[in-house]
Scaffold this motif. Structure first.
Motif, short mmCIF file in Angstrom:
data_model
loop_
_atom_site.label_atom_id
_atom_site.label_comp_id
_atom_site.label_asym_id
_atom_site.label_seq_id
_atom_site.Cartn_x
_atom_site.Cartn_y
_atom_site.Cartn_z
N ASN A 284 0.75 -1.20 -0.20
CA ASN A 284 0.08 0.15 -0.19
C ASN A 284 0.74 1.32 0.02
O ASN A 284 0.27 2.45 -0.32
N VAL A 285 2.27 1.20 0.35
CA VAL A 285 2.92 2.33 0.40
C VAL A 285 3.53 2.66 -0.97
O VAL A 285 4.05 1.69 -1.72
N ILE A 286 2.97 3.39 -1.65
CA ILE A 286 3.29 3.97 -3.02
C ILE A 286 4.64 4.69 -3.18
O ILE A 286 5.24 4.89 -4.48
N ALA A 287 4.96 5.29 -2.06
CA ALA A 287 6.42 6.12 -2.27
C ALA A 287 6.84 6.75 -0.71
O ALA A 287 5.82 6.63 -0.06
N THR A 288 8.22 6.79 -0.68
CA THR A 288 8.45 7.41 0.49
C THR A 288 9.40 8.70 0.08
O THR A 288 10.24 8.56 -0.21
N LEU A 289 8.71 9.99 0.68
CA LEU A 289 9.40 10.95 0.21
C LEU A 289 10.30 11.40 1.47
O LEU A 289 9.70 11.26 2.62
N ARG A 290 11.44 12.20 1.31
CA ARG A 290 12.27 12.46 2.12
C ARG A 290 12.68 13.98 2.05
O ARG A 290 12.99 14.30 0.85
N GLY A 291 12.80 14.57 3.12
CA GLY A 291 13.19 15.92 3.25
C GLY A 291 14.49 16.04 4.33
O GLY A 291 13.78 15.83 5.46
N SER A 292 15.53 16.29 3.88
CA SER A 292 16.65 16.56 4.89
C SER A 292 17.83 17.54 4.68
O SER A 292 17.54 18.07 3.55
N HIS A 293 18.18 18.27 5.61
CA HIS A 293 19.14 19.00 5.73
C HIS A 293 20.14 19.25 6.89
O HIS A 293 19.70 18.83 7.93
N GLY A 294 21.41 19.52 6.68
CA GLY A 294 22.33 19.33 7.75
C GLY A 294 22.53 17.90 8.48
O GLY A 294 21.86 16.88 7.75
N ASP A 295 23.39 18.00 9.57
CA ASP A 295 23.72 16.62 10.08
C ASP A 295 22.70 16.36 11.33
O ASP A 295 23.02 16.82 12.55
N VAL A 296 21.60 15.89 11.06
CA VAL A 296 20.60 15.75 11.84
C VAL A 296 21.06 15.16 13.28
O VAL A 296 20.84 15.54 14.31
N ASP A 297 21.81 14.00 13.16
CA ASP A 297 22.17 13.13 14.32
C ASP A 297 23.15 14.14 15.28
O ASP A 297 23.19 14.17 16.55
N ALA A 298 23.97 14.65 14.43
CA ALA A 298 24.98 15.62 15.32
C ALA A 298 24.39 16.63 15.84
O ALA A 298 24.57 16.99 17.33
N VAL A 299 23.38 17.25 15.40
CA VAL A 299 22.51 18.44 16.07
C VAL A 299 21.76 17.86 17.27
O VAL A 299 21.80 18.48 18.21
#
Ligand code: FES
Ligand code: FES
Lengths: 159, 775
Positions: free
Chosen positions: B159-174
Motif C-alpha cells: 500500500n506504500v506507493i512512495a516514501t518522500l524524504r526531506g533533509s538538511h544538515g547533520d541531524v544526528d550531530a545536532v
C-alpha cells in the motif's frame, strides 16, 4: 408522474404552470422559470443557498415542493435589484466585500432581506444568529454581518 | 506607474452580476437537446465488479442511454492520465472514467444514466443490477503500512506507493549536541473542502465543426483540456474548455475528475449535450478530500529553547488513487522548516493507499499540517522549559537580516528553498500588541470569575506562493477605447477580474470601469495552468503588468509620432496619451487603437505591429514567501466543553497589496476554514471504509453564529521576485489557524492537562481532558 396545475406569484408576476408533484420549488424556479439566481448547495435544508421569501418569510426552496407554493407569493434574488440599480442591501454587500464566489450570496441576501423587514435595527448577534442557517465557505461571515448592519442603517436613513 | 487603483480597496467588478442572480455557474447553462447524467457509484469500499445489467433501467421513462466503460470502450477504456507525474510513481495510479473491474472506494463511478431530466436519470440508477464481490478493505493508513495488511488495490504488493524524504544538515550531530530533545506524535485530520457549489460539467459536441465544448467548475480548465485531448487522441485546439462562474474551489476543484471525462465521452457517444451536476452527497463521496496524517517527531533545542532540529516520520493517507501524484504529501514536506532557522532536519513521509476517496490539496495543501506540528513542537518546548511561547518562537525564527534565507529544504521540483523577504519577529510582535497579550491575565481572571476557562493561542507560518511556471495575460485596447484583459487563470471567487483590472487600468491610465477581464476560456486565451497555491496575483498579475506596459510603450510610440513630441514627455491619463504638463496636447487611446486595427489600403505607422495589444508571460521561477502570525483567545465552558473563539487577530505580510479589501476577505475566509478544521470538520469512515458523515447535518462546517470577528493587520514587504512586489494571499489565513486555536485550547486547559496533539477537537474531548486534568 402526475402533473398538477399551480398558480403563484413570483417576483410580482402571476405564474401558472404544470408541475410534477415531486419537483421542489428551487428546481421549479431554476428550470421552469429560468430564475437561476436561486442556488442549490446541499438539497437537504442545511446550507441555505436556496433561501427565497415565501409569503414574507424566508424558506428553503429545496425543502418545499413547487405544488406547496400554489397560491403563494414567492420572492427570489431577482426581485431585489438589477446590476445597474442594486438595492441598498446589495450595495452594502458590494461595499463590504460580503461575497466572494457569490454562490451562497442569493440565499444570504434573501435571509437578511426577510430579517430587515421585521427588524429594522438588528444587532450583530441577532444577524449572526439569523445567518446560522446559511453556510458560506468563502467569506468567514464577518463581512456579511457588516453588510447587513450597513443595509439596516441605510434603510433607517441614518446613513 | 501611477498608483490610483493598485493598493486601493475598490469594489469588485464582478459583484453587480453575482448580487443580482446573473452569475453563470455550470448548472445555469442550458443547451438545446441537453441530457442529464447521473452516476451509479460503488457502495462498497473495495470490490470486484462481476456484472452490471442495465436492461430494466433502459426501459424507464426518459432514459436515453446507460453507459459502462465497456460501452464507451471506443474511446479507450484506460486509466486517466496522471496530472502530476512523480519519479517515485513508476506507473500512474489513476482510475478510469468509469470503473470496469475493481472499485477501490465508496463512491467510485461504475455506470452512468443519461435521461431527459436528472430526476429520471436518478430513478433509473435504482434499476441497474450490480453484482460486486467484496474484497478486503484498508480504511486507515496506519493499518495500511502494517505487514500483512489488506491491499487497497488487489494488484499491488504494497500500500506504500512512495516514501518522500526531506533533509538538511547533520541531524544526528545536532540532536546529540542539543541541550534538550522532546518527542511527540500527532494526528491531523483535515476533512474536506466543501465549496458551496458542488462540481459540475456540461459537454457539447459540435456536429458541424467536430469540436467538443466543455464547461466545468474547475480550477484547472486548461489541464482538463490537455488531459482530455491526450485521452481522446485529439488536438487540444479541437476541445474548448471554459470555467464559467465557479462557486468556490479551495483545492479539490483543481483535479481533473473521472466525471469530467465520462460526461465528455458520453456526449461524444450520444451526440447530445450532456450535463452532470454533483449533489452534496456525491461531493462527500467522490470529491477529493485532504485526509489524515500521522506524525512521529522529535525536536531538539538549546538551553534557551531555541529550536535546532526536527526529525521523524509521517504516515500519509493518499486514499484510493493518486490522480494528483504526490503533490499533497510533497507540499507538506516542502513546508518545513516553516519560519524557523533550523540547523538540521530529517523527515520522511510514507504515502499510503487506502480504500477511501482519493486525497488532494485543500486550502493550504499540507502546509497547515506542517504548521500544526511545527507550532505544537514550539509549544512543547515552551511547556517543558517553562518559557513563554512567543519567546521560543522569537529565538527560533529566521531573522530579517538573514533574508534572503536558504532553508536547506527543497521545493517539489528539487530546487532549493530560499525565503525572499520579510521580518517574522515583527509580525509576531504586531499580533501580540494588537490582541493586547499584556492584558490577557486580567481577562483570564474575569472569565474564571464567571466559571469559564480562557486560553490564549499563538501560531506563525511561512507560505510559498506564486508557483511557476507562468500564467499569462493579454491586454488589448479596442477601437472603442475599452481595455480587455484575457488570461487563462480561472477564478473561483477570488476577485481576479478586479485585481487584474486594477493593474491594467493603472498601467494604461484608464478608468477601472473601462476594463473587462475575461478568464479561463481556452478559446479566448491559449494557455493556462491552475488557480492553486496562492499563485494568480503573482503570476497572472505580473503578466498583466508586463503586457500592459508593452501596450503602453506602443501607444506612446505612436502618440509621440502623432503629437511630434518626445516619448519621455508623454504620459497615459484619462484614456489618452498626452504631453506632460500640456494635457490639451493629446491623442486618445481609442484613436491609436483604431489606427492600429487598420483600414484597407491605409498604411499603419512603419515598424509598428498592428493591434494596440500585447501578451505577457511572467516566468515565475522563484517563489514569493508570504508569512504571518495569528493570535486568538478561546473561552471554554468546563461543564459542556463548548469552546468559543472570543478574539482573533492576524498579522500578515503578502507583499504589496493590490486590493486590501479582497486580501482581507481571503484571509478571513482562510482563518475560518482553519477554525473549522480545528473544531468542527471531521469526515468519519467506519472500518469497512463506509463514510459516516455524508451530509451537512453530521459533517459540520463553521457557521456565522460560531465564528468570531477577525482583526487583520498587514505588513507590506514587497517581494523582490516579481514586477508588482506581490505575494499570494489565498492560504496564509488557513495555514496557522488550526495550530493557533489548539494552542489556545491547550492554554485554557492549563499546564497540567494532557498535551494536545490532534484536531478536530470536539466538546466531548475537551470535557474528557478537563476530567483527566482534575483527577
Ligand atoms: S440547497 Fe436548500 S438548504 Fe442547501
Ligand atoms: S461567497 Fe462563496 S460561499 Fe459564500
Amino acid at each position: 408522474m402526475s402533473a398538477r396545475k399551480i398558480n403563484l406569484t413570483v417576483n410580482g408576476r402571476a405564474v401558472e404552470a404544470e408541475v410534477e408533484a415531486r419537483v421542489n420549488l428551487a428546481d421549479f424556479l431554476r428550470q421552469t422559470l429560468a430564475l437561476t439566481g436561486t442556488h442549490l448547495g446541499c438539497e437537504h435544508g442545511v446550507c441555505g443557498a436556496c433561501t427565497v421569501i415565501v409569503d414574507g418569510r424566508p424558506a428553503r426552496a429545496c425543502l418545499m415542493l413547487a405544488v406547496q407554493a400554489d397560491g403563494a407569493k414567492v420572492e427570489t434574488v431577482e426581485s431585489l435589484g438589477t446590476p445597474e440599480a442594486l438595492s441598498e442591501l446589495q450595495l452594502a454587500f458590494r461595499d463590504r466585500h460580503a461575497l466572494q464566489c457569490g454562490f451562497c450570496t442569493p440565499g444570504m441576501l434573501m435571509t437578511i432581506e426577510a430579517l430587515l423587514r421585521v427588524e429594522a435595527a438588528p444587532t450583530r448577534e441577532q444577524i449572526r444568529d439569523v445567518l446560522s442557517g446559511n453556510l458560506c465557505r468563502c467569506t468567514g461571515y464577518q463581512a456579511i454581518v457588516d453588510a447587513a448592519l450597513d443595509a439596516a442603517e441605510a434603510r433607517r436613513g441614518t446613513r | 506607474m501611477s498608483t490610483r487603483y493598485f493598493g486601493a480597496a475598490v469594489p469588485r467588478l464582478e459583484d453587480p452580476r453575482l448580487l443580482t442572480g446573473k452569475g453563470t455557474y455550470v448548472d445555469d447553462i442550458v443547451l438545446p437537446g441537453m441530457l442529464h447524467a447521473a452516476f451509479l457509484r460503488s457502495s462498497v469500499a473495495h470490490g470486484r465488479i462481476r456484472r452490471v445489467d442495465a436492461t430494466a433501467a433502459l426501459s424507464m421513462p426518459g432514459v436515453r442511454a446507460v453507459y459502462t466503460m465497456a460501452d464507451l470502450g471506443g474511446f479507450g477504456a484506460r486509466p486517466m492520465p496522471a496530472m502530476a507525474p512523480h519519479p517515485l510513481l513508476k506507473t500512474p495510479i489513476t482510475c478510469s472514467p468509469l470503473a470496469s473491474d475493481e472499485v477501490c472506494y465508496v463512491g467510485e463511478a461504475i455506470a452512468m444514466v443519461l435521461a431527459d431530466s436528472r430526476a429520471e436519470a436518478e430513478d433509473a440508477l435504482g434499476a441497474i443490477e450490480l453484482d460486486i464481490e467484496h474484497l478486503p478493505v484498508v480504511a486507515d493508513a496506519r493499518q495500511g503500512v502494517a505487514a500483512g495488511a489488506p491491499r487497497a488495490h488487489s494488484g499491488r504488493d504494497s500500500n506504500v506507493i512512495a516514501t518522500l524524504r526531506g533533509s538538511h544538515g547533520d541531524v544526528d550531530a545536532v540532536f546529540a549536541a542539543a541541550a534538550h530533545r522532546f518527542s511527540e506524535t500527532f494526528e491531523i485530520h483535515r476533512g474536506g473542502c466543501h465549496s458551496m457549489e458542488c462540481r459540475g460539467v456540461v459537454a457539447a459536441p459540435e456536429p458541424r465543426s467536430g469540436e467538443l465544448s466543455l464547461w466545468t467548475s474547475s480550477q484547472s480548465p486548461y489541464m482538463v483540456r490537455r488531459h482530455l485531448a491526450t485521452y481522446l487522441g485529439r488536438d487540444e485546439a479541437d476541445i474548448r474548455v471554459t470555467a464559467p462562474d465557479v462557486g468556490g474551489g479551495f483545492g479539490p476543484k483543481a483535479n481533473v475528475y473521472p466525471e469530467e471525462f465520462a460526461v465528455a465521452l458520453a456526449a461524444l457517444a450520444c451526440g447530445h449535450p450532456v450535463k452532470w451536476i454533483e449533489d452534496r452527497q456525491e461531493h462527500f463521496l467522490a470529491t477529493t478530500q485532504q485526509r489524515d496524517q500521522f506524525w512521529s517527531l522529535e525536536v531538539a533545542c538549546d538551553a534557551a529553547g531555541r529550536m535546532l532540529g526536527v526529525r521523524g516520520r509521517c504516515i500519509h493517507d493518499n486514499g484510493a488513487y493518486a490522480p494528483y501524484g504526490l503533490i499533497l504529501p510533497a507540499t507538506a514536506l516542502a513546508s518545513f522548516p516553516g519560519p524557523y532557522a533550523l540547523a538540521a532536519f530529517d523527515l520522511s513521509i510514507d504515502v499510503v493507499l487506502t480504500n477511501l476517496v482519493p486525497t488532494s490539496p485543500v486550502r493550504g495543501a499540507g502546509r497547515p499540517n506542517a504548521a500544526f506540528v511545527l507550532e505544537r513542537l514550539a509549544d512543547t518546548i515552551a511547556r517543558r522549559l517553562n518559557l513563554p511561547r512567543e519567546e521560543v518562537r522569537r529565538r527560533s525564527f529566521v531573522r530579517a537580516e538573514q533574508m534572503p534565507y536558504v532553508t536547506g529544504g527543497k521545493m517539489r521540483d528539487g530546487s532549493p528553498v530560499a525565503y525572499d523577504s520579510g521580518d517574522y519577529a515583527k509580525a509576531l510582535s504586531l499580533v501580540l500588541e494588537k490582541i493586547d497579550a499584556a492584558g490577557f491575565a486580567r481577562r483570564r481572571a474575569e472569565a474564571a470569575a464567571r466559571g469559564r476557562l480562557l486560553g490564549f493561542g499563538l501560531a506563525s507560518c511561512v507560505e510559498d506562493t506564486g508557483l511557476g511556471p507562468f500564467e499569462g495575460a493579454s491586454v488589448r485596447v479596442t477601437p472603442a477605447g475599452k481595455v480587455v484583459v484575457t488570461t487563462g487563470a480561472a477564478s473561483q471567487g477570488q476577485g481576479h477580474a478586479t485585481t487584474l483590472a486594477q493593474i491594467a487600468a493603472d498601467a494604461l491610465g484608464v478608468d477601472l470601469s473601462q476594463v473587462t477581464v475575461k478568464a479561463a476560456d481556452s478559446r479566448v486565451f491559449p494557455l493556462g495552468i491552475s488557480t492553486i497555491a496562492s499563485r494568480v496575483a503573482v503570476t497572472a498579475g505580473s503578466s498583466v503588468e508586463i503586457a500592459a506596459r508593452k501596450v503602453r510603450d506602443k501607444a506612446i510610440k505612436i502618440a509621440a509620432h502623432m503629437l511630434e513630441a518626445g516619448e519621455h514627455d508623454l504620459e497615459l491619463e484619462n484614456g489618452q496619451v498626452r504631453v506632460v504638463g500640456v494635457p490639451d496636447m493629446n491623442v486618445a487611446l481609442s484613436t491609436i487603437a483604431r489606427i492600429l486595427s487598420g483600414s484597407a489600403g491605409v498604411p499603419i505607422p512603419a515598424g509598428v505591429e498592428p493591434d494596440l495589444a500585447a501578451t505577457g508571460y511572467f516566468e515565475a521561477n522563484q517563489l514569493a514567501f508570504a508569512y504571518g502570525s495569528q493570535a486568538c483567545e478561546v473561552e471554554i465552558d468546563p461543564e459542556t466543553g463548548d469552546c468559543r473563539i472570543t478574539r482573533y487577530v492576524v498579522a500578515h505580510d503578502c507583499g504589496r497589496l493590490i486590493n486590501p479589501m479582497i486580501v482581507d476577505g481571503q484571509i478571513r475566509g482562510g482563518v475560518v476554514h482553519g477554525i473549522g478544521n480545528a473544531l468542527f470538520e471531521h469526515m468519519r469512515h467506519d472500518e469497512a471504509g463506509q463514510p459516516l458523515t455524508a451530509t451537512f447535518a453530521d459533517y459540520l462546517l463553521p457557521g456565522a453564529a460560531e465564528m468570531p470577528d477577525i482583526e487583520i493587520h498587514h505588513i507590506e514587504t514587497p517581494s523582490p521576485r516579481n514586477p508588482i512586489g506581490a505575494k499570494g494571499a489565498g492560504e496564509g489565513g488557513t495555514i496557522p489557524a488550526a495550530a493557533c486555536v489548539i494552542s489556545a485550547i491547550q492554554d485554557a486547559l492549563g499546564p497540567t492537562a494532557p498535551f494536545v496533539t490532534m484536531h478536530p477537537v470536539s466538546p466531548e474531548q475537551i470535557v474528557e481532558w478537563i476530567d483527566q486534568t482534575r483527577k
